[in-house]
Enzyme design. Structure first.
Site, mmCIF file in Angstrom:
data_model
loop_
_atom_site.group_PDB
_atom_site.id
_atom_site.type_symbol
_atom_site.label_atom_id
_atom_site.label_comp_id
_atom_site.label_asym_id
_atom_site.label_seq_id
_atom_site.Cartn_x
_atom_site.Cartn_y
_atom_site.Cartn_z
ATOM 1 N N ASN A 13 0.884 -1.170 0.000
ATOM 2 C CA ASN A 13 0.000 0.000 0.000
ATOM 3 C C ASN A 13 0.915 1.212 0.000
ATOM 4 O O ASN A 13 1.508 1.560 1.019
ATOM 5 C CB ASN A 13 -0.886 -0.020 1.261
ATOM 6 C CG ASN A 13 -1.677 1.266 1.416
ATOM 7 O OD1 ASN A 13 -1.783 2.065 0.486
ATOM 8 N ND2 ASN A 13 -2.233 1.470 2.596
ATOM 9 N N TRP A 14 1.045 1.814 -1.171
ATOM 10 C CA TRP A 14 2.008 2.921 -1.301
ATOM 11 C C TRP A 14 1.516 4.214 -0.653
ATOM 12 O O TRP A 14 2.285 5.143 -0.479
ATOM 13 C CB TRP A 14 2.304 3.177 -2.795
ATOM 14 C CG TRP A 14 3.266 2.185 -3.377
ATOM 15 C CD1 TRP A 14 3.797 1.078 -2.762
ATOM 16 C CD2 TRP A 14 3.829 2.222 -4.698
ATOM 17 N NE1 TRP A 14 4.655 0.428 -3.621
ATOM 18 C CE2 TRP A 14 4.694 1.111 -4.815
ATOM 19 C CE3 TRP A 14 3.681 3.084 -5.788
ATOM 20 C CZ2 TRP A 14 5.412 0.848 -5.978
ATOM 21 C CZ3 TRP A 14 4.387 2.822 -6.943
ATOM 22 C CH2 TRP A 14 5.248 1.717 -7.033
ATOM 23 N N LYS A 15 0.219 4.279 -0.378
ATOM 24 C CA LYS A 15 -0.360 5.504 0.206
ATOM 25 C C LYS A 15 -0.081 6.693 -0.733
ATOM 26 O O LYS A 15 -0.123 6.526 -1.934
ATOM 27 C CB LYS A 15 0.174 5.715 1.623
ATOM 28 C CG LYS A 15 0.013 4.441 2.462
ATOM 29 C CD LYS A 15 0.260 4.631 3.923
ATOM 30 C CE LYS A 15 0.052 3.290 4.636
ATOM 31 N NZ LYS A 15 0.134 3.382 6.080
ATOM 32 N N HIS A 98 -9.380 1.549 4.498
ATOM 33 C CA HIS A 98 -8.116 1.706 5.215
ATOM 34 C C HIS A 98 -8.314 2.672 6.393
ATOM 35 O O HIS A 98 -9.057 3.634 6.286
ATOM 36 C CB HIS A 98 -7.026 2.230 4.265
ATOM 37 C CG HIS A 98 -5.678 2.177 4.896
ATOM 38 N ND1 HIS A 98 -5.217 3.174 5.726
ATOM 39 C CD2 HIS A 98 -4.718 1.220 4.881
ATOM 40 C CE1 HIS A 98 -4.009 2.830 6.166
ATOM 41 N NE2 HIS A 98 -3.691 1.656 5.669
ATOM 42 N N GLU A 100 -6.588 4.998 7.509
ATOM 43 C CA GLU A 100 -6.315 6.414 7.240
ATOM 44 C C GLU A 100 -7.520 7.078 6.578
ATOM 45 O O GLU A 100 -7.798 8.255 6.799
ATOM 46 C CB GLU A 100 -5.039 6.552 6.394
ATOM 47 C CG GLU A 100 -3.803 6.309 7.252
ATOM 48 C CD GLU A 100 -2.637 5.676 6.537
ATOM 49 O OE1 GLU A 100 -2.581 5.722 5.291
ATOM 50 O OE2 GLU A 100 -1.763 5.123 7.229
ATOM 51 N N GLU A 170 -5.653 -4.727 10.443
ATOM 52 C CA GLU A 170 -4.604 -3.738 10.687
ATOM 53 C C GLU A 170 -4.891 -2.977 11.976
ATOM 54 O O GLU A 170 -5.674 -2.017 11.972
ATOM 55 C CB GLU A 170 -4.540 -2.740 9.525
ATOM 56 C CG GLU A 170 -4.243 -3.381 8.190
ATOM 57 C CD GLU A 170 -3.587 -2.404 7.247
ATOM 58 O OE1 GLU A 170 -2.436 -2.653 6.877
ATOM 59 O OE2 GLU A 170 -4.196 -1.383 6.901
ATOM 60 N N GLY A 176 2.365 2.361 10.638
ATOM 61 C CA GLY A 176 3.326 3.449 10.452
ATOM 62 C C GLY A 176 4.025 3.865 11.740
ATOM 63 O O GLY A 176 4.704 4.881 11.784
ATOM 64 N N SER A 216 3.168 -2.092 10.261
ATOM 65 C CA SER A 216 4.622 -2.189 10.475
ATOM 66 C C SER A 216 5.178 -3.578 10.200
ATOM 67 O O SER A 216 6.147 -4.004 10.829
ATOM 68 C CB SER A 216 4.997 -1.718 11.882
ATOM 69 O OG SER A 216 4.608 -0.372 12.075
ATOM 70 N N GLY A 237 2.791 -1.170 4.222
ATOM 71 C CA GLY A 237 2.908 0.253 3.888
ATOM 72 C C GLY A 237 4.347 0.618 3.618
ATOM 73 O O GLY A 237 4.880 0.403 2.523
ATOM 74 N N GLY A 238 5.002 1.168 4.616
ATOM 75 C CA GLY A 238 6.366 1.683 4.475
ATOM 76 C C GLY A 238 7.332 0.750 3.757
ATOM 77 O O GLY A 238 8.071 1.180 2.865
#
Ligand code: PGA
Length: 255
Positions: A13-15, A98, A100, A170, A176, A216, A237-238
């Protein structure tokens, strides 16, 4: 029960990261590193990067997804993109719900449900995100929160349609933050989700249902998390922004 009934899915998930040019470069880097994967590999990217991503991933085992879609087919919804538009553009996957989106953009369980409905109607594969915030975990209501989010999002989804749904558990406090759920915590909630799927759709559907962990997950902790019985993959993500890290997670899922 047999975990091998389920093929793991590792999804990035590149966001809000990467331009089209950066997208091409990163996918070119990733392609050879994940070519031998024995799991499904998906990269969910910003709308503006979808074409570049699909072009770069063409002919490889990397599938592309969007990070959201609207519930209406078309209309006066400035800034939104419909599931039909994604389908027409050749995008196979979409993330919905998601945390966010829920935290910063006013998504509710009902709007998440409506987006899931639209995505399935359009023939997309859905990665549905659920998870508790820290205060809910501290109150001991993680199970109720995650179950309610799941049951509402799936309201009206048939058993046949469920084959096009993956759930990503999640915990919001792990996203994150560098803080990961322990493998036991991740498995416990994924098992709760699977039990709910069994209640709603029967045991066979639950045994085949893919449930990812996200929050994470990285090249250092993925193997242990993915070894858990009810964890069938990861939403990353990251670590999905770095080719080598993402490839190591794919490798861990392929064992
Ligand atoms: P993270 O993000 O891996 O950077 O914690 C996961 C996610 O939000 O899907």
């Amino acid at each position: 029960m047999d975990k091998s009934l389920r093929k793991p899915v590792i999804a990035g998930n590149w966001k809000m990261n990467n331009t089209p040019e950066q997208t091409k470069a990163l996918i070119e880097q990733m392609k050879p590193l994940v070519a031998d994967a024995d799991c499904d590999v998906v990269l969910c990217v910003p709308y503006i990067d979808l074409y570049a991503a699909m072009e770069a991933a063409a002919g490889s085992n990397i599938k592309i997804g969007a990070e959201n879609c609207h519930w209406a087919e078309k209309g006066a919804f400035t800034g939104e993109v419909s599931a039909q538009m994604l389908k027409a553009a050749g995008v196979p996957y979409v993330i919905i719900g998601h945390s966010e989106r829920r935290q910063y953009f006013g998504e509710t369980d009902v709007t998440v449900r409506n987006r899931v409905r639209a995505a399935l109607d359009a023939g997309l594969k859905v990665i549905l995100c659920v998870g508790e915030v820290l205060s809910e975990r501290k109150l001991g209501i993680t199970s109720q929160i995650v179950s309610a989010q799941t049951e509402i999002a799936l309201a009206g989804v048939s058993e046949e349609e469920l084959a096009n749904v993956i759930i990503a558990y999640e915990p919001v406090w792990a996203i994150g933050t560098g803080e990961t759920a322990t493998p036991e915590q991740a498995n416990e909630v994924c098992a709760i989700i699977r039990a709910l799927i069994a209640r709603l759709y029967g045991k066979d559907a639950a045994d085949r249902f893919v449930i990812q962990y996200g929050g994470s997950m990285n090249d250092g902790n993925a193997a242990e998390l993915l070894a858990q019985y009810d964890v069938d993959g990861g939403l990353i993500g990251g670590a999905s922004l770095v080719a080598e890290k993402f490839a190591k997670i794919v490798e861990a899922a392929s064992k």
